[in-house]
Scaffold this active site. Sequence first.
Site, mmCIF file in Angstrom:
data_model
loop_
_atom_site.group_PDB
_atom_site.id
_atom_site.type_symbol
_atom_site.label_atom_id
_atom_site.label_comp_id
_atom_site.label_asym_id
_atom_site.label_seq_id
_atom_site.Cartn_x
_atom_site.Cartn_y
_atom_site.Cartn_z
ATOM 1 C CB CYS A 3 5.586 1.917 6.996
ATOM 2 S SG CYS A 3 5.088 3.453 6.202
ATOM 3 C CG LEU A 4 6.395 0.871 0.791
ATOM 4 C CD1 LEU A 4 5.606 1.237 -0.458
ATOM 5 C CD2 LEU A 4 7.522 -0.095 0.441
ATOM 6 C CD GLN B 107 3.461 5.648 2.528
ATOM 7 O OE1 GLN B 107 2.453 5.129 2.068
ATOM 8 N NE2 GLN B 107 4.466 4.931 2.998
ATOM 9 N N GLY C 199 0.823 -1.203 0.000
ATOM 10 C CA GLY C 199 0.000 0.000 0.000
ATOM 11 C C GLY C 199 0.855 1.249 0.000
ATOM 12 C CG HIS D 109 -0.289 1.076 7.184
ATOM 13 N ND1 HIS D 109 0.702 0.556 7.983
ATOM 14 C CD2 HIS D 109 0.319 1.976 6.363
ATOM 15 C CE1 HIS D 109 1.865 1.135 7.653
ATOM 16 N NE2 HIS D 109 1.663 1.990 6.679
ATOM 17 C CD GLU D 110 -0.972 2.457 2.774
ATOM 18 O OE1 GLU D 110 -0.543 3.617 2.731
ATOM 19 O OE2 GLU D 110 -0.233 1.464 2.938
ATOM 20 C CG HIS E 55 0.536 6.655 5.634
ATOM 21 N ND1 HIS E 55 1.678 7.117 6.265
ATOM 22 C CD2 HIS E 55 0.792 5.361 5.315
ATOM 23 C CE1 HIS E 55 2.567 6.140 6.324
ATOM 24 N NE2 HIS E 55 2.062 5.057 5.765
HETATM 25 ZN ZN LIG Z 1 2.901 3.208 5.596
#
Ligand SMILES: [Zn+2]
Length: 172
Positions: A89-90, A51, A46, A131-132, A135
């Site tokens: 997480c990226l 991000q 995701g 999670h997204e 963000h």
């Molecule tokens: Zn993340």
Amino acid sequence: MALRNIVTVGDPVLTKVCRPVTKFDDRLSQLVDDMIETLHDANGAGLAAPQIGILRRVVVINTEGEDWELINPEIVEVSEEQQTGIEGCLSLPGRWGIVTRPEYAKVRAQDRHGDWYEYEGEDLTARCFLHEIDHLDGHMYTEFAEKMLTPEELEELLKEQEDAAEDEDAEV
Ligand SMILES: [Zn+2]
């Protein structure tokens, strides 16, 4: 399409509340395509617009072999039943934590044309939705992880989970 640069923790853009998308134009379509390409390139599950430094409510998810694009997503419903698992997480490469979230989530979101749909997800997909969307409100999973894992602890847990659902360790 173009790859976008993924920002990492410490960049203030990750702590801001994103604005709703109001224009469903070619620019948005380009953004969504770039986010999907960037997500695939990073081998993640995701990616949220902040991000890549964009403070708009746009999320892309890749689970169950499918790309999901969620514009202005809202959580409609979550289950009482919880799941506890490894989350990454990226924007925090190489780190993993243990996070408990609802097992099931239903979200309402627009597509790139502005049409509203409802999406249901369980397990990793529900985890990604939540999670997204966090963000988009400037939150990272590290704020409520029960525990951040050392590389040794991660390896041990992954060994235990070898037979469990695949993709469980995907970065979202
Ligand atoms: Zn993340």
